[in-house]
Design a protein around this motif. Structure first.
Motif, PDB file in Angstrom:
ATOM      1  N   THR A 276       3.415   3.523   3.989  1.00 12.85           N
ATOM      2  CA  THR A 276       2.227   4.135   3.401  1.00 12.85           C
ATOM      3  C   THR A 276       2.114   5.592   3.856  1.00 12.85           C
ATOM      4  OG1 THR A 276       1.116   1.997   3.598  1.00 12.85           O
ATOM      5  CG2 THR A 276      -0.258   3.891   3.042  1.00 12.85           C
TER       6      THR A 276
ATOM      7  N   LEU B 259      -8.062   4.660   9.936  1.00 11.30           N
ATOM      8  CA  LEU B 259      -6.939   4.390   9.030  1.00 11.30           C
ATOM      9  C   LEU B 259      -5.914   3.469   9.684  1.00 11.30           C
ATOM     10  CD1 LEU B 259      -6.036   7.631   7.039  1.00 11.30           C
ATOM     11  CD2 LEU B 259      -7.197   5.563   6.260  1.00 11.30           C
TER      12      LEU B 259
ATOM     13  N   SER C 276      -6.286  -0.476  -6.480  1.00 10.86           N
ATOM     14  CA  SER C 276      -6.756   0.501  -5.493  1.00 10.86           C
ATOM     15  C   SER C 276      -8.180   0.155  -5.055  1.00 10.86           C
ATOM     16  CB  SER C 276      -6.727   1.917  -6.077  1.00 10.86           C
ATOM     17  OG  SER C 276      -7.636   2.028  -7.159  1.00 10.86           O
TER      18      SER C 276
ATOM     19  N   LEU D  90       0.840  -1.195   0.000  1.00 14.18           N
ATOM     20  CA  LEU D  90       0.000   0.000   0.000  1.00 14.18           C
ATOM     21  C   LEU D  90       0.877   1.247   0.000  1.00 14.18           C
ATOM     22  CD1 LEU D  90      -2.727  -1.158   2.546  1.00 14.18           C
ATOM     23  CD2 LEU D  90      -2.679  -1.420   0.045  1.00 14.18           C
TER      24      LEU D  90
ATOM     25  N   CYS E 133     -12.686   7.531   1.282  1.00 11.37           N
ATOM     26  CA  CYS E 133     -11.312   7.068   1.477  1.00 11.37           C
ATOM     27  C   CYS E 133     -10.866   6.334   0.215  1.00 11.37           C
ATOM     28  CB  CYS E 133     -11.247   6.137   2.690  1.00 11.37           C
ATOM     29  SG  CYS E 133      -9.596   5.509   3.066  1.00 11.37           S
ATOM     30  N   HIS E 134      -9.670   6.647  -0.283  1.00 11.15           N
ATOM     31  CA  HIS E 134      -9.115   6.026  -1.483  1.00 11.15           C
ATOM     32  C   HIS E 134      -7.728   5.486  -1.144  1.00 11.15           C
ATOM     33  CE1 HIS E 134      -7.784   6.516  -5.976  1.00 11.15           C
ATOM     34  NE2 HIS E 134      -8.001   5.253  -5.631  1.00 11.15           N
ATOM     35  N   ILE E 135      -7.566   4.182  -1.214  1.00 15.12           N
ATOM     36  CA  ILE E 135      -6.302   3.524  -0.871  1.00 15.12           C
ATOM     37  C   ILE E 135      -5.660   2.988  -2.140  1.00 15.12           C
ATOM     38  CG2 ILE E 135      -5.205   1.695   0.487  1.00 15.12           C
ATOM     39  CD1 ILE E 135      -7.663   1.835   2.367  1.00 15.12           C
TER      40      ILE E 135
ATOM     41  N   ARG F  88     -11.690   2.105  -3.289  1.00 16.00           N
ATOM     42  CA  ARG F  88     -12.352   3.347  -2.891  1.00 16.00           C
ATOM     43  C   ARG F  88     -13.547   3.038  -1.994  1.00 16.00           C
ATOM     44  NH1 ARG F  88     -11.473   8.101  -6.043  1.00 16.00           N
ATOM     45  NH2 ARG F  88     -10.119   7.727  -7.858  1.00 16.00           N
TER      46      ARG F  88
ATOM     47  N   LEU G  37      -5.348  -0.220   7.882  1.00  7.03           N
ATOM     48  CA  LEU G  37      -4.019  -0.585   7.378  1.00  7.03           C
ATOM     49  C   LEU G  37      -3.293  -1.554   8.302  1.00  7.03           C
ATOM     50  CD1 LEU G  37      -2.718   2.897   6.133  1.00  7.03           C
ATOM     51  CD2 LEU G  37      -4.040   1.194   4.874  1.00  7.03           C
TER      52      LEU G  37
ATOM     53  N   GLY H 270      -0.463   8.729   4.268  1.00  3.34           N
ATOM     54  CA  GLY H 270      -1.881   9.079   4.335  1.00  3.34           C
ATOM     55  C   GLY H 270      -2.075  10.584   4.320  1.00  3.34           C
TER      56      GLY H 270
ATOM     57  N   VAL I 255      -2.894   6.832   0.864  1.00  4.56           N
ATOM     58  CA  VAL I 255      -4.310   6.889   1.242  1.00  4.56           C
ATOM     59  C   VAL I 255      -4.746   8.348   1.224  1.00  4.56           C
ATOM     60  CG1 VAL I 255      -6.034   6.364   2.992  1.00  4.56           C
ATOM     61  CG2 VAL I 255      -3.995   4.941   2.823  1.00  4.56           C
TER      62      VAL I 255
ATOM     63  N   CYS J 191      -8.016  10.538   2.449  1.00  3.89           N
ATOM     64  CA  CYS J 191      -9.170  10.366   3.321  1.00  3.89           C
ATOM     65  C   CYS J 191      -9.801  11.736   3.592  1.00  3.89           C
ATOM     66  CB  CYS J 191      -8.681   9.733   4.620  1.00  3.89           C
ATOM     67  SG  CYS J 191      -9.938   9.402   5.829  1.00  3.89           S
TER      68      CYS J 191
END
Length: 340
Positions: A222, A183, A247, A141, A239-241, A249, A187, A224, A144, A146
């Motif tokens: 990662t 988060l 990925s 990952l 939230c988009h990881i 969403r 994660l 964020g 992120v 958010c």
């Protein structure tokens, strides 16, 4: 049969009272410094009101639910644990670190349970996201993004100009600690560095930040980025990881203004996309907003009955608090802050 006490009879205190009754807890006392609030809820829910905290705790509740401003949490929680009650504390656990570790250590010695009100960890759609991340199908990952926001004028409060979020010890960083809490949990990783910039509304009398832009560095690398505020026109949460292989969403929608009938629904959409060209997948969830609050309270009661830790215990609350405190320090100093 367990006996409970609600301390603080604002909107969240009433929600927990409603849910405790729904979960079969009938013997409930309530206390608030505002007599009008206790009188109203005592009549509405047919529960016992107390004139002060001492008399409420002298009634020997098995557990207490603390729903007061965060500046008072540790002091009240200390009195509750000294009286031998398990405690549920609305998020955040406090607005500073003073006394928090001692509180947790004392409760542990007395074998008392402490739960913190991070209800988003009980959201069905976020649990779906977490399970997909645990399969490692998106690879390492990388980042992120958010967001959470809703105009303060939309909040369920008799007079938003007097809301605690505008007063010293409040502010959007602590009030929306949900985002950096979930988060950490999604994660399954810890934050090692925090950088933050804040802004304050000029047309609103406030002692605290109205918007915060926060960059979090996680232990496994990662990055964020969070934007949280009470400024935007309507409710938004997403939230988009992004990972090396794809990925995911998460988009959470609900009315900007909600009625206090606990039947309002929210819809979440989770979409997974893949670099390999594999077909994207979208799952839609629809639930009553109150469900997560009901589930967190049910978990707390089960932790008491079964002598186990709650899903979100005091240590988890402390870890999340440290992120919020670091964000405030970073905003003051204009520098990233390392976490131990």
């Amino acid at each position: 049969m367990l006996q409970g006490l609600i301390i603080g009879c604002g909107s969240i205190g009433e929600r927990h009272l409603f849910n405790l009754k729904k979960l079969g807890i009938e013997n409930i006392g309530i206390y608030d410094a505002d007599d009008k609030k206790t009188n109203m809820l005592a009549k509405k829910y047919k529960v016992t009101k107390f004139k002060d905290l001492k008399s409420a705790l002298d009634n020997s509740p098995d557990f207490s639910v603390i729903c007061t401003p965060s500046t008072s949490h540790v002091n009240i929680a200390k009195k509750c644990t000294e009286s031998g009650t398990h405690i549920f504390i609305e998020k955040p656990i406090s607005n500073d670190l003073s006394g928090v570790s001692k509180l947790l250590a004392y409760a542990d010695r007395k074998d008392l349970r402490i739960a913190i009100g991070y209800n988003m960890r009980f959201d069905e759609s976020l649990n779906h996201v977490r399970k997909k991340l645990q399969t490692r199908q998106f690879g390492n990952l990388l980042s992120v993004l958010c967001e959470w926001g809703n105009n303060i004028r939309n909040w369920n409060h008799p007079n938003y100009l007097n809301h605690y979020v505008l007063q010293k010890g409040g502010g959007i960083i602590f009030d929306d600690s949900h985002e950096y809490d979930y988060l950490r949990w999604l994660l399954d990783d810890e934050v090692v560095s925090v950088y933050c910039k804040t802004q304050k509304l000029k047309n609103l009398k406030t002692e605290t930040e109205s918007l915060a832009s926060i960059i979090l560095e996680f232990k496994r690398g990662t990055v964020g980025t969070l934007i949280i505020d009470y400024v935007r026109a309507e409710y938004e949460r997403r939230c988009h990881i992004i990972g090396e292989k794809g990925s995911i969403r998460w988009n959470f929608t609900r009315p900007s203004i909600i009625k206090q009938n606990y039947r309002t629904s929210a819809q979440s959409m989770v979409t997974s996309r893949y670099v390999s060209g594999k077909n994207s997948q979208t799952v839609v969830f629809t639930n009553e907003l109150n469900k997560t609050y009901l589930l967190e309270m049910k978990d707390f009661l089960n932790a008491i009955k079964n002598d186990r830790k709650p899903v979100v215990d005091g240590l988890e609350g402390l870890k999340t608090l440290k992120i919020g405190i670091a964000a405030h320090e970073s905003a003051r100093k204009g520098l990233p802050i390392k976490l131990n």
